[in-house]
Scaffold this motif. Structure first.
Motif, short mmCIF file in Angstrom:
data_model
loop_
_atom_site.label_atom_id
_atom_site.label_comp_id
_atom_site.label_asym_id
_atom_site.label_seq_id
_atom_site.Cartn_x
_atom_site.Cartn_y
_atom_site.Cartn_z
N ALA A 190 7.99 88.94 38.22
CA ALA A 190 7.58 88.13 37.07
C ALA A 190 6.16 87.62 37.26
O ALA A 190 5.35 87.61 36.32
CB ALA A 190 8.55 86.96 36.89
N THR A 191 5.84 87.22 38.48
CA THR A 191 4.50 86.71 38.78
C THR A 191 3.44 87.80 38.62
O THR A 191 2.37 87.55 38.07
CB THR A 191 4.47 86.14 40.21
N MET A 192 3.73 88.99 39.07
CA MET A 192 2.76 90.09 38.94
C MET A 192 2.51 90.42 37.48
O MET A 192 1.38 90.76 37.11
CB MET A 192 3.23 91.30 39.73
N ALA A 193 3.53 90.31 36.65
CA ALA A 193 3.34 90.55 35.22
C ALA A 193 2.42 89.50 34.61
O ALA A 193 1.53 89.82 33.81
CB ALA A 193 4.69 90.55 34.50
N ILE A 194 2.59 88.25 35.00
CA ILE A 194 1.72 87.17 34.52
C ILE A 194 0.29 87.41 35.00
O ILE A 194 -0.66 87.29 34.23
CB ILE A 194 2.23 85.80 35.02
N PHE A 195 0.16 87.78 36.27
CA PHE A 195 -1.17 88.04 36.85
C PHE A 195 -1.86 89.20 36.13
O PHE A 195 -3.05 89.12 35.81
CB PHE A 195 -1.03 88.31 38.35
N ALA A 196 -1.12 90.27 35.90
CA ALA A 196 -1.70 91.44 35.23
C ALA A 196 -2.18 91.07 33.83
O ALA A 196 -3.29 91.45 33.42
CB ALA A 196 -0.68 92.57 35.17
N GLU A 197 -1.39 90.32 33.10
CA GLU A 197 -1.77 89.90 31.75
C GLU A 197 -3.00 88.99 31.79
O GLU A 197 -3.93 89.14 30.99
CB GLU A 197 -0.60 89.17 31.09
N ALA A 198 -3.02 88.06 32.73
CA ALA A 198 -4.14 87.12 32.84
C ALA A 198 -5.43 87.83 33.23
O ALA A 198 -6.49 87.54 32.68
CB ALA A 198 -3.81 86.03 33.85
#
Length: 149
Positions: A121-129
């Motif tokens: 979940a964190t990597m998805a947030i990071f990728a989007e950001a």
């Protein structure tokens, strides 16, 4: 809830908050963050913990590792501070440092299934950001500078 679970929760929150605080202090020292890193770190960890207490309290049999708690706390902070570019960028850089550490040395840490879910979940947030940052005027300016070198 057992007699010592409240103490253990406080300990686990503190471990994650120290990681976040140390990463945020680097951003303060670099002039990229103007907030109190200790206060922000504690708020981020507490907010993440409160959002899904069963996951963090070990309600599913395992507790997540402190780096995973720190990472998801920063990730949720990135979403929360969407309108505060300076804080958001400091959180993105801090999260990038954790994800980089886990990429290089992740096999050395006692990560479990809960950690994998949180980190995904964190990597998805990071990728989007980071995608949003690359598409911003600052990202294009950085591309121009790097393209000229």
């Amino acid at each position: 809830m057992g007699l010592f679970s409240g103490f253990k929760n406080t300990l686990k929150k503190s471990e994650a908050a120290v990681i976040v605080q140390n990463l945020l202090q680097i951003q303060v020292d670099a002039g990229l963050l103007e907030r109190d890193p200790a206060k922000l770190a504690n708020t981020l960890v507490e907010t993440a913990w409160s959002s899904k207490p069963d996951i963090f309290n070990g309600g599913f049999g395992q507790r997540p590792f402190k780096l995973s708690v720190a990472a998801i706390s920063l990730g949720m902070g990135i979403q929360h501070f969407a309108n505060d570019e300076g804080t958001r960028n400091a959180l993105i850089i801090s999260l990038g440092n954790i994800l980089s550490e886990l990429e290089v040395n992740g096999r050395l840490y006692p990560l479990n299934g809960i950690d994998e879910q949180l980190l995904s979940a964190t990597m998805a947030i990071f990728a989007e950001a980071t995608e949003a940052t690359l598409d911003s005027p600052l990202g294009r300016e950085i591309d121009d500078i790097l393209g000229d070198s």
